[in-house]
Design an enzyme around this catalytic site. Structure first.
Site, PDB file in Angstrom:
ATOM      1  N   ASP A 101      11.592   2.715   5.626  1.00 32.16           N
ATOM      2  CA  ASP A 101      11.320   1.292   5.773  1.00 32.16           C
ATOM      3  C   ASP A 101      12.652   0.644   6.116  1.00 32.16           C
ATOM      4  O   ASP A 101      13.567   0.662   5.291  1.00 32.16           O
ATOM      5  CB  ASP A 101      10.750   0.706   4.481  1.00 32.16           C
ATOM      6  CG  ASP A 101      10.244  -0.724   4.676  1.00 32.16           C
ATOM      7  OD1 ASP A 101      10.998  -1.532   5.264  1.00 32.16           O
ATOM      8  OD2 ASP A 101       9.124  -1.026   4.250  1.00 32.16           O
ATOM      9  N   CYS A 103      -4.313   6.006   7.562  1.00 34.07           N
ATOM     10  CA  CYS A 103      -5.328   5.091   7.036  1.00 34.07           C
ATOM     11  C   CYS A 103      -4.892   3.648   7.267  1.00 34.07           C
ATOM     12  O   CYS A 103      -5.299   2.743   6.531  1.00 34.07           O
ATOM     13  CB  CYS A 103      -5.546   5.337   5.547  1.00 34.07           C
ATOM     14  SG  CYS A 103      -6.281   6.932   5.162  1.00 34.07           S
ATOM     15  N   ASP A 159      -8.580   7.790   9.277  1.00 34.92           N
ATOM     16  CA  ASP A 159      -9.583   6.795   8.904  1.00 34.92           C
ATOM     17  C   ASP A 159      -9.746   5.744   9.997  1.00 34.92           C
ATOM     18  O   ASP A 159     -10.660   4.925   9.931  1.00 34.92           O
ATOM     19  CB  ASP A 159      -9.162   6.116   7.593  1.00 34.92           C
ATOM     20  CG  ASP A 159     -10.235   5.187   7.047  1.00 34.92           C
ATOM     21  OD1 ASP A 159     -11.414   5.595   7.034  1.00 34.92           O
ATOM     22  OD2 ASP A 159      -9.897   4.059   6.647  1.00 34.92           O
ATOM     23  N   ILE A 189       0.834  -1.206   0.000  1.00 33.45           N
ATOM     24  CA  ILE A 189       0.000   0.000   0.000  1.00 33.45           C
ATOM     25  C   ILE A 189       0.866   1.253   0.000  1.00 33.45           C
ATOM     26  O   ILE A 189       0.606   2.204  -0.757  1.00 33.45           O
ATOM     27  CB  ILE A 189      -0.949  -0.011   1.212  1.00 33.45           C
ATOM     28  CG1 ILE A 189      -1.943  -1.172   1.093  1.00 33.45           C
ATOM     29  CG2 ILE A 189      -1.700   1.312   1.330  1.00 33.45           C
ATOM     30  CD1 ILE A 189      -2.802  -1.394   2.314  1.00 33.45           C
ATOM     31  N   HIS A 247     -13.280   4.261   8.982  1.00 37.86           N
ATOM     32  CA  HIS A 247     -12.509   3.094   8.536  1.00 37.86           C
ATOM     33  C   HIS A 247     -12.954   2.664   7.134  1.00 37.86           C
ATOM     34  O   HIS A 247     -13.363   1.522   6.894  1.00 37.86           O
ATOM     35  CB  HIS A 247     -12.667   1.937   9.518  1.00 37.86           C
ATOM     36  CG  HIS A 247     -11.476   1.012   9.525  1.00 37.86           C
ATOM     37  ND1 HIS A 247     -11.004   0.412  10.653  1.00 37.86           N
ATOM     38  CD2 HIS A 247     -10.662   0.588   8.528  1.00 37.86           C
ATOM     39  CE1 HIS A 247      -9.955  -0.344  10.367  1.00 37.86           C
ATOM     40  NE2 HIS A 247      -9.726  -0.253   9.066  1.00 37.86           N
ATOM     41  N   LEU A 248     -12.795   3.595   6.187  1.00 40.08           N
ATOM     42  CA  LEU A 248     -13.257   3.373   4.818  1.00 40.08           C
ATOM     43  C   LEU A 248     -12.138   2.974   3.864  1.00 40.08           C
ATOM     44  O   LEU A 248     -12.370   2.890   2.656  1.00 40.08           O
ATOM     45  CB  LEU A 248     -13.918   4.654   4.282  1.00 40.08           C
ATOM     46  CG  LEU A 248     -15.194   5.132   4.995  1.00 40.08           C
ATOM     47  CD1 LEU A 248     -15.702   6.406   4.338  1.00 40.08           C
ATOM     48  CD2 LEU A 248     -16.263   4.049   4.960  1.00 40.08           C
ATOM     49  N   GLY A 249     -10.929   2.715   4.390  1.00 39.68           N
ATOM     50  CA  GLY A 249      -9.798   2.459   3.508  1.00 39.68           C
ATOM     51  C   GLY A 249     -10.060   1.405   2.451  1.00 39.68           C
ATOM     52  O   GLY A 249      -9.670   1.567   1.295  1.00 39.68           O
ATOM     53  N   ALA A 250     -10.741   0.336   2.820  1.00 38.87           N
ATOM     54  CA  ALA A 250     -10.990  -0.755   1.870  1.00 38.87           C
ATOM     55  C   ALA A 250     -12.422  -0.737   1.348  1.00 38.87           C
ATOM     56  O   ALA A 250     -12.846  -1.688   0.696  1.00 38.87           O
ATOM     57  CB  ALA A 250     -10.706  -2.097   2.538  1.00 38.87           C
ATOM     58  N   GLU A 277     -13.013   1.988  17.959  1.00 43.44           N
ATOM     59  CA  GLU A 277     -13.874   2.243  16.812  1.00 43.44           C
ATOM     60  C   GLU A 277     -15.264   1.674  17.054  1.00 43.44           C
ATOM     61  O   GLU A 277     -15.393   0.484  17.363  1.00 43.44           O
ATOM     62  CB  GLU A 277     -13.260   1.629  15.546  1.00 43.44           C
ATOM     63  CG  GLU A 277     -11.954   2.302  15.148  1.00 43.44           C
ATOM     64  CD  GLU A 277     -11.362   1.748  13.851  1.00 43.44           C
ATOM     65  OE1 GLU A 277     -11.899   0.753  13.317  1.00 43.44           O
ATOM     66  OE2 GLU A 277     -10.373   2.328  13.366  1.00 43.44           O
TER      67      GLU A 277
END
Length: 530
Positions: A173, A232, A258, A154, A282-285, A263
């Site tokens: 990273d 997110c 997000d 992602i 929590h709309l990421g997916a 939650e």
């Protein structure tokens, strides 16, 4: 014809349900909204359980799941499944990680743009009858620096999309090499450099003990004044109280979230009251395309496993037949534990990993065992979800050389596994064995012979081999009310050094570690959890 029962305890796209019901060998029941105690009451006859994020598959549920063979998670995160309990019961846990990567990345970019241009607040103001153009002066993203925390699938898509907006993309990273990042058009930086340079910071890491609170008060203090933060990924990576404080002071100009620790967040949550904060539930997916794809993916994976024994995208086992799993299972667990042990001892990211199978284990297929070692080893360094399928790929992608060897020389143990790790600052070797093909043991750390069960909490002490050390350590831990479960001592008489692997009943406080390091004979004290 053998038949199997499948329970769907969360809503799933009709396309996924259609895949499952298309096979006459599968009987599908749909019961969404079950609490853990309700699920535990009915789970016993089911061979497969398919969930999304709402269902909590607890240890108590798994203990009642006497027929369960596979848990399928439609989506990426499996933090709602007790993986250890499932693994111990021999239940394969699968996810469908690729179906929503683009959707989540696009949502992060959407949040970034909305944050830069005050879109939600401006929309609400205009719909209320106002025309406040001067109030909602935004900022261009072109030419701004975007810091991407976590360059997994992602994070990389986010970086690619941001580059299309002509943003300068930097990333952190710990397991990605500069060369690999360069091919992606990302400038790799240290965490401090990212904090200091980024105008926008977007989070794309899993929630682990290492990433929990990653962006807290100290991290925010090192950021640019007026930075904007997007999360997110998972609630808890950004400390909510620290973020609210920084928004009040103006240190952080805005945030787009997000996800939350709780939650849905309570109505009086301080971040919900701030106009410079954008929130979504929590709309990421949450796109139609992603919902259909992850449902189809997990339905096919679960069907193939039940009907043919095929394992794909498992998070707690590699691609194996059921018969292979029975033989290799203990070796996989030993390999992952040795990897975790090595990861907590070494100080730098590994450049080479050598896995040696010894004794009767030399006759086994080394690939899944190596995957288990890499999963354990790299999980301590990577801000992304690892499983036995993707760990070898990620290791190669990050330039880590992986070597597999075999040794049939006789030892005190029938089956041995040795892990040698090379890093820029040195090397480490840890070895383990199976007692009676089931009981796991750590049998050596570098040249020091020890014997310990690789489970639970430990302190690893390196010390000069002089009288009184064991007594001092025991006394210090006793005063701190830390109970010792086991004490394994390894000595090097020639070098005059020793290793003490002290197994504890629980985690050791940081202050106790500091007290141990202050003892004259102790050269290092490391807290380890296996």
């Amino acid at each position: 014809m053998e038949t199997y029962r499948v329970l769907l305890s969360d809503s799933l796209s009709p396309k996924g349900i259609e895949v499952l019901r298309s096979n006459p060998a599968l009987t599908v029941d749909i019961q969404p909204g079950l609490r853990p105690e309700q699920l535990a009451e009915i789970i016993a006859p089911y061979h497969a359980l398919v969930v999304r994020s709402a269902t909590k598959v607890t240890r108590e549920v798994i203990e009642k799941a006497s027929s369960l063979r596979v848990i399928g998670r439609a989506g990426v995160g499996v933090d709602n499944v007790d993986l250890e309990a499932a693994t111990r019961r021999g239940i394969v846990v699968m996810n469908s990680p690729s179906g929503n990567s683009v959707t989540t990345a696009e949502h992060a970019i959407s949040m970034l743009m909305a944050l830069a241009r005050h879109i939600p607040a401006a929309d609400a103001s205009t719909k209320s009858g106002k025309w406040e153009r001067e109030k909602f002066i935004g900022t261009e993203v072109r030419g701004k620096t975007l810091g991407v925390l976590g360059l997994g699938n992602i994070g990389r898509i986010v970086a690619e999309l941001a580059a299309g907006l002509k943003m300068k993309v930097i990333g952190y990273d710990p397991m990605l090499t500069e060369a690999a990042a360069g091919k992606l058009g990302i400038q790799l930086t240290t965490l401090d450099q990212l904090y200091q340079r980024a105008d926008f910071i977007t989070v794309h890491t899993p929630l682990t003990e290492e990433t929990r609170g990653l962006i807290g008060e100290a991290a925010i203090a090192r950021m640019k004044d007026g930075v904007r933060i997007i999360n997110c990924a998972r609630g808890g990576i950004v400390e909510e109280a620290a973020l609210a404080k920084a928004l009040h002071s103006g240190k952080v100009a805005g945030a787009a979230l997000d996800v939350f620790v709780e939650e849905p967040p309570p109505p009086d949550h301080p971040l919900l009251k701030l106009p410079q904060v954008i929130t979504t539930p929590h709309l990421g997916a949450a796109t139609g395309e992603a919902q259909v794809q992850v449902a189809i993916d997990i339905a096919l994976q679960v069907s193939d496993f039940l009907l043919h024994g095929t394992i794909r995208q498992a998070v707690n086992i590699t691609t194996l037949t059921a018969k292979e799993l029975e033989v290799l299972g203990p070796h996989l667990m030993l390999g992952e534990r040795l990897g975790r042990l090595a990861a907590q001892i070494i100080k730098d990211a590994p450049s080479q990993v050598t896995v040696e199978l010894g004794g009767e284990a030399a006759n086994l297929n080394p690939e899944p065992i190596t995957a288990a070692v890499l999963k354990g080893l790299l999980s301590n360094f990577l801000y992304e979800t690892l499983n036995y399928v993707n760990a070898p790929f990620i290791a190669r992608e990050r330039g880590i050389r992986v070597v597999e060897t075999r040794s049939r020389e006789g030892t005190d143990y029938r089956n041995t596994l040795t892990l040698a790790v090379q890093t820029p600052s040195g090397s480490l070797e840890v070895a383990g064995a199976l007692i009676g093909n089931r009981a796991l043991r750590v049998i050596r750390i570098d040249t020091f012979r020890v014997e310990a069960v690789p489970e639970g909490y430990f302190i690893m002490l390196r010390n000069r081999d002089v009288p009184g050390v064991v007594g001092q350590v025991g006394t210090l831990l006793g005063r701190a009310n830390v109970n010792i479960a086991n004490f394994a001592l390894g000595r090097d008489r020639v070098g005059g050094m020793a290793i003490n692997l002290v197994q504890l009943d629980g985690p050791v406080p940081a202050s106790v570690l500091e007290d141990l390091r202050a003892l004259p004979a102790i050269t290092s004290a490391t807290s380890i959890k296996l």
